[in-house]
Structures are given as C-alpha cells and as structure tokens.
Design an enzyme around this catalytic site. Structure first.
Site: not given
Length: 801
Positions: A427, A517, A585, A687, A708-711, A758
């Site tokens: 409710h 992820r 991934r 990456e 994967g631009s970070n790694d 990504c």
C-alpha cells in the site's frame, strides 16, 4: 425481461469492461477476463456481481440518503477528527439498515447457484467495486473493503452490508474529495467470487511494467505464502520476480531477476469467533525458499502479457495492468483474481525524464527498497498507530511500521514515507507512486533508528537500495525532455554497471550500452570468489564456510549461485536496452581486487604490480582461473540462449597478443559461446598499445574494438594514475594518446570493423568527444549523467565536418 441496468445480480460471463457503470471496475474487468480470456488459458474463478443498481435500491428503500448528506455537508477532510466522526455516522446508517427482500433473495439465489458449481457452503471472496474506480487518472484500489473466506448465506449478507458501508471509510471519503468525485455519484457494486485456496499455497501481485520507472517491457511479480492481503497491506516483504516480455513472447524463459523476500507471516483460514482469517508465522525453511517455481513465474507473466495485450487492443492505447493472482494449494493451479489498469506510469509523458542527484552523503539511519527515483527531506515523525496521525504536520517525513488506506490523509502531505515492512507492491509503495513522493519500504527497523523531530533525507535516487540519511542533504533535480533532443549520427551509448539503475537509464536518449562491467555485479550481488564456490570442499576455516553458506543458501550447487546471479544482473541490463546492442565486458578484476572477494585470498597470487599483472584475457585460459571463466561463459550463454537476449555482445579485456585472443575464443567455444553462432559477436578492448599497433591482426579474430582510454593512457605514458607523485602527467588528451586513437580508428574503417570508445575521457572532456567525432568514430559510450550535455557538442562537430 428486466433490462441489464435494472438487474440486481449479473454473472461474470454476462459482463464486459464496458459495464463499469453497472458493476464497477473490478467486476467489469473480472467479467471481461472470464468471458474472453479463459479460452486463451487464463484461469479466473467464477462469480457474480451485485450491481450498482442494487446499491441504489438499497439506499432508496432504506431512506437514509438525506441523513448521509447531512453528515458529510461542509466536511473538511484535512481535519482528522471531523473526518472520522462524519465517516462513522454514515457507516452506522448503512450497517444498521435492512436489505430489501428482493435484493436479499437475489443474492442468496446466486450464491446457491455458485455452490452447485463448486460444492456446498462454498467459500467466497466478497470485494467492493466502485463504479468510478480505476479510471485513467485515479485508482480507487484499497479504498473499500474485502472480506475473505465467507461461507453461507448469513455471513455473505453480513459481508455485503459491510462492503456497502466501506464506500464511506475515512480514506474513501478523503480520496473522493481530493479527486473531485461527488460522494453520491459514486456507487458500489460487490463482487462475489469463489475463493482460491491460497491459504494452502501463495498469492501476490503482478504489474505488466516496472513499478518504479515505468519501463514497459517487464512483468514485475511479487509473491508470499498464504492469502494475498498481507502483500497489499505491506505486512510482509515478498519474493520479487522480473520477466522480460518481448523475449517471453518469442518462447524463451527470460526471468531476468529474482529476489528472495523474508515472508515472515502468512494469512490463513480460521473460524475463531467472528474472524474468518488470521496471520500465523511462516516456517524458516519456507521463508528461505521462493513461493513460486520458475515455471509458475513464467506462466503468470504469460497471462500478464495476454491480459495487457487484450486491454491494449480493446482501448486502442497501451494499457499496462495491475493484477492480483493466487495459487490454489489443493488444485496446485494458479488463478487471476483481479485486474485493473495501472494508473501512474501509463499516464506520464515518457519523454519527460526527471533526474535526481544526491550531492552529499551522510550517516545512513535505515535502508530498504526504493520506490521511485526521487529524493525528499524533512522532519521525521515516527508514528506507530493510525490513531496518532493527527500529530503529523504537512512536509514531515512519515516513518511507520506499515500503512493501509486509513493513513492516506497524512501520506498526501508527507515529504517522504519510510516503512519497516512491505515490498514494492504494498500500500505505501502504491500510494507514494500515485502522489509522486519518495518512499523506502521493507527497512525492518526504521522506527527503531529514526527519532521523531530529527531532520532526515530520504533518497530513492541510488538504485534499488533506498536510504534514509541523517540531516538535510543537498540534492539536484534535472528535468529533460527527450523529445526535443536531436540525435547525432555518431552512436551515443552508455556505460552501465549497476543493473538496479538499468530500467531508469534506458529512458535517456541512447543507442545501447557500450560497456557493462561484470565487476559491479560480482562485487555487489555475488560477493564470493568463483573459485571458492567451485572448490568449497577445500575450505576449512569455519567462519569463511559459514559466510559462503549464508550467501548461497537455497542452492544445492554453489556454482549455480554464481551463474544465476551473474545471469540475472547482465540480463537486466540487456533487457532494459533490448533490442539495442549491450556490450558486456568479461571480468577484469586485478588479482588484488579478486582477493578482496569472499574466499579470494585462498586463490589469488600476490603481485607487485597488479595493473599489468594477471588480469583480463590472461586469466581465462590458465589453470588458476579457467574454471571460474567457465562459469562466466555459462552465465552469458544463459542470457543469450535461455532468455533470448541476443542483443548481448561480449568483450574481452586486456588482451595482450593475437595468440592470447585465439586461446580465449577457443575457451569460450568449449562452453558454447561460438563466435557468430546465434549471431554472437565478440569485441576486444583496445587499451594496450599492442592492440593499436596490431589492429589489423586483432581485427581478423574479433568483430570490433572498444577503446579503453584509461588504461591506454597509462600504458602509453607509463603513468600510474593512482600515484599522487605522477598523477599530474596523466591526461587522455596527450598528443601521443590521441595519435594512437586516431590511428586505430583509421585502421578499423579500412578493415570494416566497428570501433567505439568506453573510457572516461569523453564523459569528462567534451572537447575529447569532439576529437573522436572528427575522426569518424562509430560510437561513444558515455556515463549516463554526461549524455545530455555532450550530445549538442557532438552535433556541432557533425554539422561542421
């Protein structure tokens, strides 16, 4: 021959949805389903309706309408005492009035006819059905009374008298006043329906959409042991199930999520004094198992889609439904006992997206299931009994055990609602959605940890988990009209990690999910290292064994727990964006992160530099994790082949060499994930600089790339971005990084392979997104909160190139 609108009783097989003026929404809907859908396999118990004409006849012959009007004249429904007194006077007038003899005879004759079908002295449910109920912009659900396990003519007549009186409960009077209905132009019909012996089995509620977000492609089912009133009243925390409708209709088995509820009590039959039902405790073994089998969940969902499709065709517009179901423990069969239109999300403009963002965090006082996605703040008022509601002030936060319709007058003026008990179809949840206020249900102990007079913030904007924070916290509300947002040629995808947010995020303009992820699902839903489940018998430490046993209770094979939870998490994301691409991934924990899972320390090495150590593709085909990867593959195969979510694409992270890529693909094939079989595409993360240098060779064995631009930045510049000493050097916009990215885009265009990104950079830096568009990247996957502000910048570049 008496005309239909003058008949006192009409049977279900004589009724259709067009008969709402005669028998109200509930009875008209039951007649519609009984008459048209039983041939399609939907089981509905038979019964009859005591008509609105019967109610009007009762009032006229009793001669009490003038006194009723006097009692209600000049009523201020915000004055709780005045409302209670007026309601009491009207109800007493109705309860103490005699039924006309022809009406009584008609009801008893119909009951005896029902007994011929189901057996002597048959048990029935007696439900009110208001003639103005369940309109598109108002639900009268729960405003009047229901009486269960009624047997014999005398008890039936008493229940009917109480039903008529319940048209004037305090909450019903208040609700009609709020919605602008004339009290004497809303009439009451009564449904008398054969009881389903769910006291010997289970019952619950089904919505043919997601109740929190309005996501249209899911059936949401709740269930608990015993009769269904406890779920509606919020007295139990029920089991929950989500089923994906589009792939269900294709013949698949898409139960995309299951949550075990506590189900501590159940309502059963009794003959103690005047009581016909009572609550009893549920055995621990039954609390810890689902009340429905998977086959039963799917059967209910199929019925839900049949009912929704029927009403959609009948009304010529989308008509999601709110349905009550019950399982008969003697017959071992499911039944539909009510169906009404869903009245909240079906009326909303789905192009208008309200986004609430909590900008501060504080001490968590209580947490439970979130209802909606809003945030509210105010002074807490802990009220344990409805008799105390007169001390509630507009703008307060209501904290209580659970609510029923008697609480509605103060719920209407609350900033937020928090309850100890209840699930998302109770409710409190239903009313808070209708009122558009945040609500957290099923906290178990909110009334113990929140004190009256304290300032609190109630947040339903953080996914499935709703939280009550100490103090007034800052938050932002954004309103987006998706219809006014142009779409660029470059595909705009999203990074989605939390399945609990997927349905809500699906309304943001998008072309699918560029990165989902696994790690979030493993960390939050599974929590156990897969190798600890596979080799549970080798674990000797008592505390660790007990922890794993608790997490996996209900599973004979502990590995099935991993497969089920991972399947459901990924399936929820895939279903939310179906049929658009969803790229998942495979696991990319580093060894030190794996070690942090329950039991992980036993199966992980200690590495000096885990970032470039045993991670990604290198784990999948090596002995130390090969069996764990097999479970990941089994889960993904379930999502695609069993649930039918073939929009799911898989991506391999941190693949150092082409040879390694071939080994991984061979390992996947061993477990039924064969590239291009059933349309399966497998991508690779780009990456590592080697992925760029050998892009043509990687492109021969994979279907696409996701940058994967970070790694890639860390490995190009030789920088650990987590080190404060060199963090200032880390920058995805460095010319060396951009040169690699521009090169791999060019190669992919040449070899006709899909190329997207990504990584974090385009979410953080719109100018980086513009750089990608200039080089004709296929897709950019953004964090959800970056999509709306980045699209105009991408459009500007597209217009200039």
């Amino acid at each position: 021959m008496v005309s239909r609108d003058k008949q006192l009783v009409l049977w279900f097989d004589e009724l259709g949805i067009e008969d709402i003026p005669l028998v109200g929404g509930k009875n008209a809907s039951l007649g519609e389903m009984y008459r048209t859908l039983t041939s399609k396999g939907v089981r509905v118990p038979n019964g009859f309706a005591i008509t609105a004409h019967a109610y009007r006849t009762f009032l006229a012959e009793a001669g009490i309408e003038d006194e009723m009007r006097d009692a209600l004249r000049g009523l201020n429904t915000s004055n709780m005492r005045q409302l209670a007194e007026a309601g009491r006077k009207v109800r007493e007038l109705l309860i103490h009035s005699e039924f006309p003899s022809d009406l009584r005879d008609a009801i008893i004759e119909a009951y005896h006819k029902l007994c011929k079908e189901y057996g002597p002295n048959t048990d029935v449910a007696v439900r009110s059905s208001a003639t103005a109920e369940d309109l598109p912009d108002a639900s009268f659900a729960g405003q009047q009374e229901t009486f269960l396990n009624i047997k014999g003519p005398d008890d039936l007549m008493e229940a009917c008298r109480k039903c008529f009186a319940s048209l004037f409960t305090n909450r019903a009077i208040s609700y009609r006043a709020e919605k602008g209905f004339d009290h004497f132009k809303v009439y009451l019909s009564i449904g008398v329906q054969k009881m389903v012996r769910s006291d010997l089995a289970c019952s619950g509620v089904m919505f043919t959409l997601d109740t929190e977000t309005g996501f249209p492609d899911a059936c949401f089912i709740t269930g608990s042991w015993g009769l269904g009133e406890n779920i509606v009243q919020g007295a139990v925390n029920p089991d929950e199930f989500f089923v994906h409708k589009p792939t269900l209709k294709q013949g698949f088995r898409p139960i995309i999520n299951k949550v075990l509820g506590e189900k501590t009590i159940k309502m059963v039959y009794t003959q103690e004094g005047t009581r016909t039902t009572k609550n009893v405790d549920v055995d621990v073994k039954d609390r810890r198992r689902f009340c429905l089998t998977d086959d039963e969940v799917l059967e209910l969902a199929r019925w839900g889609t049949i009912i929704e499709d029927h009403y959609t065709a009948k009304k010529k517009r989308w008509s999601p439904m709110d349905i009550e179901w019950a399982k008969d423990g003697r017959m071992d069969q499911l039944f539909i006992v009510q169906a009404r239109p869903e009245t909240i999300h079906s009326q909303k403009n789905r192009n208008i997206i309200e986004d609430y963002i909590l900008q501060q965090k504080g001490k968590v006082l209580a947490q439970g299931k979130s209802v909606g996605n809003k945030i509210g703040a105010g002074t807490a008022q802990v009220i344990r009994d409805v008799k105390e509601i007169d001390r509630f002030r507009p703008g307060d936060v209501l904290v209580t055990e659970m609510t029923d319709p008697d609480w509605v007058p103060i719920m209407r003026v609350a900033k937020a609602i928090v309850t100890n008990k209840g699930g998302r179809t109770c409710h409190a949840a239903i009313i808070s959605r209708e009122l558009g206020i945040p609500c957290v249900v099923g906290t178990n102990d909110a009334t113990e940890h929140i004190r009256s007079g304290k300032k609190v913030t109630v947040s339903c904007a953080e996914g499935e988990e709703g939280r009550v924070y100490e103090g007034i916290l800052k938050f932002e509300k954004r309103v987006i009209n998706a219809a006014n947002l142009p779409r660029p040629k470059t595909k705009i995808m999203m990074n989605v990690g939390n399945p609990d947010e997927a349905f809500d995020l699906s309304f943001i303009p998008n072309d699918g999910v560029g990165l989902a992820r696994m790690e979030f699902i493993i960390t939050n839903s599974i929590k156990v290292h897969p190798m600890a489940l596979i080799h549970f018998d080798t674990i000797t430490e008592p505390r660790l064994r007990a922890q794993i046993e608790e997490l996996t209770h209900g599973y004979k094979e502990k590995t099935d727990f991993f497969v089920d939870k991972l399947s459901q998490g990924v399936a929820t994301i895939a279903a939310a964006f179906y049929p658009k691409d969803v790229i998942v991934r495979m696991s990319d924990f580093k060894s030190n992160e794996y070690a942090g899972l329950v039991g992980g320390m036993m199966f992980e090495p200690k590495e000096e530099n885990p970032m470039i150590g045993w991670r990604g593709a290198s784990r999948y085909y090596k002995k130390g994790y090969q069996e764990g990867f097999a479970l990941e593959c089994k889960a993904m195969k379930n999502v695609r082949d069993v649930m039918g979510l073939t929009n799911l694409k898989l991506m391999i992270p941190f693949c150092r060499t082409v040879t390694e890529g071939k080994k991984v693909l061979a390992e996947m094939a061993k477990h039924g994930l064969v590239r291009h079989k059933n349309g399966l595409q497998v991508y690779v993360m780009c990456e590592i600089p080697a992925n760029v240098v050998l892009a043509e060779q990687f492109g021969e064995i994979f279907d696409g790339f996701s940058i994967g631009s970070n790694d890639l930045t860390q490995l190009t510049l030789g920088v650990d971005r987590d080190s404060a000493l060199v963090a200032d050097v880390y920058d995805e916009r460095n010319d060396a990084v951009k040169s690699l990215i521009a090169h791999v885009i060019t190669v992919c265009k040449k070899i006709k392979r899909k190329i997207g990104i990504c990584g974090q950079a385009p979410s953080d830096y719109p100018d980086f997104a513009q750089f990608l568009v200039k080089h004709h990247i296929d897709s950019i996957s953004l964090n959800p909160d970056s999509v709306v502000r980045t699209i105009p910048k991408i459009l500007a570049i597209e217009r200039r190139r």
